[in-house]
Enzyme design. Structure first.
Site, mmCIF file in Angstrom:
data_model
loop_
_atom_site.group_PDB
_atom_site.id
_atom_site.type_symbol
_atom_site.label_atom_id
_atom_site.label_comp_id
_atom_site.label_asym_id
_atom_site.label_seq_id
_atom_site.Cartn_x
_atom_site.Cartn_y
_atom_site.Cartn_z
ATOM 1 N N SER A 93 33.169 55.480 51.090
ATOM 2 C CA SER A 93 32.393 56.309 50.173
ATOM 3 C C SER A 93 32.136 55.509 48.907
ATOM 4 O O SER A 93 32.809 54.502 48.644
ATOM 5 C CB SER A 93 33.191 57.585 49.849
ATOM 6 O OG SER A 93 32.660 58.256 48.718
ATOM 7 N N TYR A 106 41.527 61.520 47.626
ATOM 8 C CA TYR A 106 40.408 61.097 48.479
ATOM 9 C C TYR A 106 39.947 59.694 48.083
ATOM 10 O O TYR A 106 39.716 58.837 48.950
ATOM 11 C CB TYR A 106 39.265 62.097 48.346
ATOM 12 C CG TYR A 106 38.016 61.740 49.103
ATOM 13 C CD1 TYR A 106 37.936 61.927 50.480
ATOM 14 C CD2 TYR A 106 36.900 61.222 48.441
ATOM 15 C CE1 TYR A 106 36.780 61.603 51.184
ATOM 16 C CE2 TYR A 106 35.744 60.897 49.131
ATOM 17 C CZ TYR A 106 35.689 61.091 50.499
ATOM 18 O OH TYR A 106 34.543 60.771 51.183
#
Length: 256
Positions: free
Chosen positions: A138, A151
């Site tokens: 990401s 995350y």
């Protein structure tokens, strides 16, 4: 350019989002076999996938990324079924910062385990013929994410693993190249309940900014990622944001 003809492709991930869109687009290539690995089968989605190209053999293998034994058994069965694995795409992703174990297990440690257990079926010195591993990270693997610190830690870990495995010495010995994809904000199930999945309860303004930001569609992100794969740049990292593809050039801070 990467030649997809006759390739065996393994996808570890869910039946939605960018990863699934990549599978739908890859079914239009002249591949030989596609293996989907996930903890639960979606029969309807599997039928839709197969219908895209009946000449490609599509199979499902149940696998739980939180259980090492499950990964080992499933990957062994998949490898034996295919004979060898040419392309592996690790597309699983969860955003559950309050559950540290699941966030790290599903996003990072499970991905590492599945990759290492697939390597004997890819490594040209073992049962493989060389190939490509693509790991989904990401933009939060490149930058801090104060609202989603756990995350972000997993996403940073994915890039560390990918760049390390993408070393030219490993490629020369195994014939397996590694790449990482770093999508920006994308319309997906993952961002539907952001407020319930933050690291801290002090993140309201950050979540509001994310919720109001423009997002890309998974289909356009998938198309750009496949384009990046076809460039065959071992150890590379790619940002895909608003349908635009950009290679990331890391800064060297230390060298032995």
């Amino acid at each position: 350019m990467f030649d997809w003809t006759g390739k065996n492709v393994v996808y570890v991930g869910s039946f939605s989002g960018i990863g699934w869109q990549m599978m739908m687009q890859l079914m239009q290539k002249d591949i030989k076999m596609m293996g989907i690995m996930h903890r639960m089968e979606n029969v309807e989605m599997m039928k839709k996938l197969q219908a895209i190209n009946p000449s490609v053999k599509v199979v499902f293998m149940q696998m739980n990324l939180m259980e090492k034994m499950s990964i080992e058994q499933a990957m062994k069965k998949m490898g034996q079924m295919m004979g060898h694995i040419d392309v592996m795409i690790n597309g699983e992703g969860v955003l559950l910062d309050k559950d540290v174990e699941t966030t790290m297990g599903m996003n990072l440690t499970g991905m590492i385990q599945s990759t290492m257990m697939a390597m004997p079926y890819m490594d040209k010195t073992q049962m493989g013929m060389g190939g490509m591993v693509v790991n989904m990270s990401s933009v939060y693997g490149l930058e801090p994410a104060p609202a989603f610190a756990v995350y972000a830690a997993a996403m940073h870990g994915i890039l560390g693993f990918t760049r390390s495995m993408g070393d030219k010495m490993i490629y020369q010995k195994t014939g397996v190249m590694f790449m990482a994809m770093c999508p920006g904000l994308t319309n997906s199930e993952m961002i539907m309940n952001l407020r319930d999945n933050v690291t801290w309860h002090h993140s309201e303004s950050m979540v509001e900014a994310i919720e109001s930001a423009k997002r890309q569609m998974p289909e356009e992100a998938a198309m750009q990622m496949i384009h990046a794969m076809e460039m065959m740049k071992n150890g590379s990292m790619w940002i895909v944001s608003m349908g635009q593809l950009k290679e990331v050039t890391p800064t060297m801070h230390w060298q032995m």
